[in-house]
Design a protein around this motif. Structure first.
Motif, short mmCIF file in Angstrom:
data_model
loop_
_atom_site.label_atom_id
_atom_site.label_comp_id
_atom_site.label_asym_id
_atom_site.label_seq_id
_atom_site.Cartn_x
_atom_site.Cartn_y
_atom_site.Cartn_z
N TYR A 255 16.80 3.98 -22.54
CA TYR A 255 18.13 4.06 -23.13
C TYR A 255 18.27 3.19 -24.37
N TRP A 256 17.70 1.99 -24.36
CA TRP A 256 17.91 1.05 -25.46
C TRP A 256 16.94 1.25 -26.62
N LYS B 47 18.20 2.20 -30.13
CA LYS B 47 19.11 1.22 -30.72
C LYS B 47 18.38 0.16 -31.56
N TYR B 48 17.07 0.12 -31.43
CA TYR B 48 16.27 -0.81 -32.24
C TYR B 48 15.74 -0.09 -33.49
N HIS B 49 16.51 0.84 -34.02
CA HIS B 49 16.04 1.72 -35.10
C HIS B 49 15.66 0.98 -36.37
N TRP C 276 25.05 -7.78 -27.85
CA TRP C 276 24.15 -7.23 -28.86
C TRP C 276 24.12 -8.11 -30.10
N GLY D 95 29.91 -4.96 -28.17
CA GLY D 95 28.79 -5.49 -28.94
C GLY D 95 28.65 -7.00 -28.92
N GLN E 258 25.70 3.13 -20.57
CA GLN E 258 26.71 3.44 -21.58
C GLN E 258 27.93 2.52 -21.47
#
Length: 233
Positions: A56-57, A60-62, A33, A30, A24
């Motif tokens: 966890y990640w 985030k690749y939604h 990212w 970002g 976190q």
């Protein structure tokens, strides 16, 4: 499934809840990212998170069409599968990917396996990535910068420095494979001093962590440099 060459991590496998706090704190602005997205966009594509750990990640690749996590540590797979977003999580390793040939577009390996140093050559994993990537696909390895930033200073003062290398060994290795390396300076930003102290003591020997903490008594953040090794098929 067990993997003969698998060595459990000294952080996430030891304390997954504390490692969640560590994740976190990573790159809250970002910066890294955004660079990842510019190097190899995954929107509408199939993305593999290689060595996904507790996952966890994965959410985030939604915006990917499909997200696949591969993880060799059986103790973490259940946590990864419980993440929202519907990613497929499979037992596997860098050298043994449970995927078909030419089945993914982008591979991210975040602090997992691809740390070349004089005692370790990750060519077997790179060959597997080559097999599962489609033509034109990308592998991006998120690595530690051992030269720049306060995290690098901690690394240099720790026993882990020899494993990760204090010079350009990793950059040179990736260059020989035809990859390009992109340095990114970001940070760890923690919600509390207690969180920072706990994570530093998870990642480093107590004497190394305590020396840094004593020298920076009011800090809840530190600068953290990354190297993004980008290899294309």
């Amino acid at each position: 499934m067990e993997f003969a060459d698998f060595v459990p991590s000294g952080n996430q496998a030891v304390d997954p809840q504390l490692y969640e706090i560590e994740n976190q704190a990573i790159d809250r602005d970002g910066i890294m990212w955004n660079r990842l997205q510019r190097l190899a966009r995954w929107r509408g594509k199939t993305l593999l998170d290689l060595g996904c750990g507790s996952g966890y990640w994965l959410p985030k690749y939604h915006d990917a069409a499909e997200v696949i996590g591969v993880e060799p540590d059986a103790s973490l797979i259940g946590l990864a599968r419980s993440r929202p977003g519907g990613a497929t999580v499979l037992s596997g390793s860098a050298e043994q990917l449970p995927l078909k040939d030419a089945s993914v577009d982008v591979v991210h390996a975040r602090f997992a396996y691809f740390f070349p140093h004089p005692g370790f050559d990750p060519s077997a994993g790179l060959a597997e990535v080559r097999r599962v990537l489609r033509t034109g696909g990308s592998l991006i390895v998120i690595d530690n910068d051992t030269q720049n930033g306060e995290f690098a200073e901690l690394l240099r003062n720790s026993p882990w420095a020899e494993q990760q290398g204090q010079d350009t060994y990793a950059i040179d290795w990736w260059q020989r494979q035809g990859a390009t390396t992109h340095p990114v300076m970001s940070s760890w930003q923690f919600d509390s001093r207690a969180d920072l102290e706990a994570v530093l003591r998870l990642e480093f020997p107590a004497d190394v962590a305590d020396e840094w903490l004593t020298a920076h008594p009011d800090r809840t953040h530190l600068s953290y440099g990354y190297l993004l090794h980008h290899w294309r098929k």
